[in-house]
Design a protein around this motif. Structure first.
Motif, PDB file in Angstrom:
ATOM      1  N   ALA A   1      26.707  -6.604 -11.700  1.00  0.00           N
ATOM      2  CA  ALA A   1      25.702  -6.533 -11.506  1.00  0.00           C
ATOM      3  C   ALA A   1      24.621  -5.310 -12.438  1.00  0.00           C
ATOM      4  O   ALA A   1      23.838  -6.219 -13.796  1.00  0.00           O
ATOM      5  CB  ALA A   1      24.626  -7.216 -10.695  1.00  0.00           C
ATOM      6  N   VAL A   2      24.595  -4.050 -11.811  1.00  0.00           N
ATOM      7  CA  VAL A   2      24.770  -3.419 -13.293  1.00  0.00           C
ATOM      8  C   VAL A   2      24.471  -2.459 -13.962  1.00  0.00           C
ATOM      9  O   VAL A   2      24.176  -2.241 -14.595  1.00  0.00           O
ATOM     10  CB  VAL A   2      24.696  -1.826 -12.022  1.00  0.00           C
ATOM     11  N   ILE A   3      26.582  -2.986 -14.419  1.00  0.00           N
ATOM     12  CA  ILE A   3      26.693  -3.250 -15.826  1.00  0.00           C
ATOM     13  C   ILE A   3      25.785  -4.182 -16.730  1.00  0.00           C
ATOM     14  O   ILE A   3      25.691  -3.946 -17.537  1.00  0.00           O
ATOM     15  CB  ILE A   3      28.311  -3.083 -15.456  1.00  0.00           C
ATOM     16  N   GLY A   4      25.709  -5.381 -16.400  1.00  0.00           N
ATOM     17  CA  GLY A   4      25.341  -6.551 -16.585  1.00  0.00           C
ATOM     18  C   GLY A   4      23.620  -6.262 -16.994  1.00  0.00           C
ATOM     19  O   GLY A   4      23.109  -6.521 -18.486  1.00  0.00           O
ATOM     20  N   PHE A   5      23.388  -5.677 -16.118  1.00  0.00           N
ATOM     21  CA  PHE A   5      22.086  -5.263 -16.289  1.00  0.00           C
ATOM     22  C   PHE A   5      21.430  -4.401 -17.883  1.00  0.00           C
ATOM     23  O   PHE A   5      20.664  -3.787 -18.999  1.00  0.00           O
ATOM     24  CB  PHE A   5      21.295  -4.177 -15.286  1.00  0.00           C
ATOM     25  N   SER A   6      22.183  -3.159 -17.504  1.00  0.00           N
ATOM     26  CA  SER A   6      22.064  -2.130 -18.532  1.00  0.00           C
ATOM     27  C   SER A   6      22.240  -3.124 -20.440  1.00  0.00           C
ATOM     28  O   SER A   6      22.592  -1.498 -21.010  1.00  0.00           O
ATOM     29  CB  SER A   6      23.601  -1.991 -18.601  1.00  0.00           C
ATOM     30  N   SER A   7      24.184  -3.688 -19.827  1.00  0.00           N
ATOM     31  CA  SER A   7      24.644  -3.994 -21.252  1.00  0.00           C
ATOM     32  C   SER A   7      23.316  -5.001 -21.854  1.00  0.00           C
ATOM     33  O   SER A   7      22.831  -4.889 -23.009  1.00  0.00           O
ATOM     34  CB  SER A   7      25.514  -5.334 -21.018  1.00  0.00           C
ATOM     35  N   TYR A   8      22.644  -5.708 -20.899  1.00  0.00           N
ATOM     36  CA  TYR A   8      21.245  -6.666 -21.828  1.00  0.00           C
ATOM     37  C   TYR A   8      20.541  -5.497 -22.255  1.00  0.00           C
ATOM     38  O   TYR A   8      19.933  -5.669 -23.411  1.00  0.00           O
ATOM     39  CB  TYR A   8      20.842  -7.150 -20.887  1.00  0.00           C
ATOM     40  N   LEU A   9      20.513  -4.540 -21.374  1.00  0.00           N
ATOM     41  CA  LEU A   9      19.586  -3.399 -22.126  1.00  0.00           C
ATOM     42  C   LEU A   9      19.794  -2.439 -23.364  1.00  0.00           C
ATOM     43  O   LEU A   9      19.096  -2.705 -24.632  1.00  0.00           O
ATOM     44  CB  LEU A   9      19.192  -2.018 -21.027  1.00  0.00           C
ATOM     45  N   THR A  10      21.145  -3.189 -23.264  1.00  0.00           N
ATOM     46  CA  THR A  10      21.532  -2.498 -25.267  1.00  0.00           C
ATOM     47  C   THR A  10      20.999  -2.856 -26.155  1.00  0.00           C
ATOM     48  O   THR A  10      21.048  -2.640 -27.428  1.00  0.00           O
ATOM     49  CB  THR A  10      23.074  -2.236 -25.605  1.00  0.00           C
ATOM     50  N   PHE A  11      21.004  -4.130 -25.954  1.00  0.00           N
ATOM     51  CA  PHE A  11      19.839  -4.810 -26.777  1.00  0.00           C
ATOM     52  C   PHE A  11      18.804  -5.377 -26.900  1.00  0.00           C
ATOM     53  O   PHE A  11      18.000  -5.858 -27.412  1.00  0.00           O
ATOM     54  CB  PHE A  11      20.516  -6.464 -26.547  1.00  0.00           C
ATOM     55  N   GLY A  12      18.210  -4.472 -26.557  1.00  0.00           N
ATOM     56  CA  GLY A  12      16.385  -4.248 -25.881  1.00  0.00           C
ATOM     57  C   GLY A  12      15.674  -3.760 -27.076  1.00  0.00           C
ATOM     58  O   GLY A  12      16.791  -2.609 -27.733  1.00  0.00           O
ATOM     59  N   THR A  13      14.305  -3.850 -27.041  1.00  0.00           N
ATOM     60  CA  THR A  13      13.940  -3.246 -28.199  1.00  0.00           C
ATOM     61  C   THR A  13      12.832  -2.303 -27.140  1.00  0.00           C
ATOM     62  O   THR A  13      11.940  -2.532 -26.551  1.00  0.00           O
ATOM     63  CB  THR A  13      12.622  -4.254 -28.876  1.00  0.00           C
ATOM     64  N   ILE A  14      12.559  -0.816 -27.424  1.00  0.00           N
ATOM     65  CA  ILE A  14      12.092   0.007 -27.224  1.00  0.00           C
ATOM     66  C   ILE A  14      10.693   0.511 -28.470  1.00  0.00           C
ATOM     67  O   ILE A  14      11.624   0.730 -28.996  1.00  0.00           O
ATOM     68  CB  ILE A  14      12.607   1.277 -27.263  1.00  0.00           C
TER      69      ILE A  14
END
Length: 425
Positions: free
Chosen positions: A105-118
């Motif tokens: 779950a933590v890794i899925g959360f972080s993996s999704y954030l790699t596609f996020g826009t800051i």
């Protein structure tokens, strides 16, 4: 026909219903359902169309100050919905493989954030909110698949001494798979951003695919399909609601969020088709609008011992939209008489409710209400209007009229069977 469907169709539908990725999506949405309900109710409290209520709170707390309470709840629920989903879906998928769900779950959360826009103040709303739902689902499933396969490799396992606490051992065991998984998704994001000049992947995906798809599912034809599938599957003994739930929740979250935003802005809600709409106007008493079947049994089948007994037992659960006693007690499953109104009724009701809402006679459903809320009350709360309650009541009457001829037919057939049994004795 039932024999053919039972032999050919039911096994396929059962496999789809138990497919681990769809189950993970469904359970991921179910895990955050309390938050969406809380967020919806907070917006409802901020926008109750009662002048006395608003004026009183404004006089106590100041103009607009009290609405910050609902805004804060919104920020903790709908504004971070995609982040929550990336966590819960990854967790449930990893558990289905027998892997460490929390690490996944933590890794899925972080993996999704790699596609996020800051943006200037952190991740943008398109990254955290409902606009990122589709990307969050895709990445959480893919990242968990990668992590589960990597964590099964002994070459990537860092073993700690026997005296180390279990939490620390699990953390180090997931270290190398986590580095590879997150690094891989960060690399994919970099390639897409640099190679195709797409700085905001989630926003671009939403504009190009998710938003048009939401528009397609907001039609009368889509409403008919969504009403037909679960009822049809239930007549074959397959839990239709569970099968369609992943799809329903995927379109529901963003639709509810956009409707609530429109409500706060004093605008018309853009999406008619969502889960509150189906709960308030279609699934009254459960799939097939079976609250009407219970009423029809009380009216015309009181002398039918089986129907009367099952109807009495089903009345209390049916009031809270639980209809398994009817489905398997009458039964409705594989019943050549009742399967017709069971499928027809929700399609008629969804058509009436859709066009009544489209013409503006009843406000669109904007509030996510617990699905166990009794009919009519659900319509009142979901639309935040008395018109919604009236529409629910009218649809129950329509549904009773559809069920009545079939209940009368079943009643006559039961009398014939009893006469035959008595004659044989």
């Amino acid at each position: 026909m039932f024999k053919f469907l039972e032999e050919k169709f039911v096994p396929v539908a059962a496999r789809i219903g138990s497919q681990r990725h769809l189950v993970a999506i469904r359970d991921g949405f179910i895990a955050i359902m309390p938050l969406t309900i809380v967020g919806s109710l907070a917006v409802l409290m901020n926008n109750l169309p009662i002048d006395f209520y608003k004026n009183t709170l404004n006089s106590i707390f100041g103009e607009g100050v009290w609405t910050q309470w609902g805004g804060n709840i919104w920020g903790a629920t709908f504004f971070v919905l995609s982040l929550l989903l990336s966590f819960t879906i990854s967790y449930n998928l990893a558990k289905s493989y027998g892997k460490d769900g929390l690490s996944a779950a933590v890794i899925g959360f972080s993996s999704y954030l790699t596609f996020g826009t800051i943006g200037e103040s952190g991740f943008t709303g398109s990254t955290t909110g409902t606009a990122g739902i589709f990307i969050a689902i895709i990445i959480s499933l893919l990242s968990t698949e990668v992590f589960c396969r990597l964590s099964g490799s002994s070459k990537l396992l860092i073993k700690m001494p026997a005296g180390v606490p279990p939490a620390v051992s699990k953390s180090f065991a997931a270290l190398l798979p986590a580095m590879i998984t997150i690094g891989l998704f960060a690399l994919v994001r970099t390639i897409i951003s640099a190679g195709f000049d797409i700085p905001d992947i989630i926003g671009s995906f939403y504009s190009a695919i998710q938003e048009p798809f939401m528009g397609l599912t907001n039609s009368w034809v889509a409403a008919l399909i969504l009403a037909f599938i679960p009822a049809f599957l239930w007549t074959l003994g397959v839990h239709g609601a569970n099968i369609i739930e992943p799809f329903m929740q995927t379109i529901n979250a963003d639709a509810v969020a956009k409707n609530l935003q429109a409500l706060e802005a004093g605008q018309a809600a853009p999406y008619i088709i969502n889960k509150p709409f189906f709960d308030a106007f279609v699934n009254m008493g459960g799939s097939g609008t079976t609250i009407a079947l219970i009423i029809a049994i009380f009216i015309f089948a009181r002398k039918n011992k089986q129907y009367k007994t099952v109807g009495n037992l089903s009345a209390a659960p049916g009031l809270f939209n639980i209809n398994e006693p009817l489905l398997f007690g009458l039964p409705i499953v594989l019943n050549p008489i009742l399967f017709i109104p069971f499928i027809l009724t929700p399609m008629v009701n969804v058509s009436i409710a859709y066009f009544v809402t489209k013409f503006g006679w009843v406000p669109a459903a904007t509030i996510q209400v617990p699905w166990t809320t009794p009919p009519i009350i659900n319509g009142l709360l979901a639309t935040n209007s008395w018109q919604g309650a009236v529409l629910s009541g009218v649809l129950i009457v329509v549904a009773v009229l559809i069920y009545l001829p079939f209940v009368m037919m079943a009643n006559r057939m039961a009398k014939v069977e009893v006469s035959k049994e008595n004659a044989q004795e």
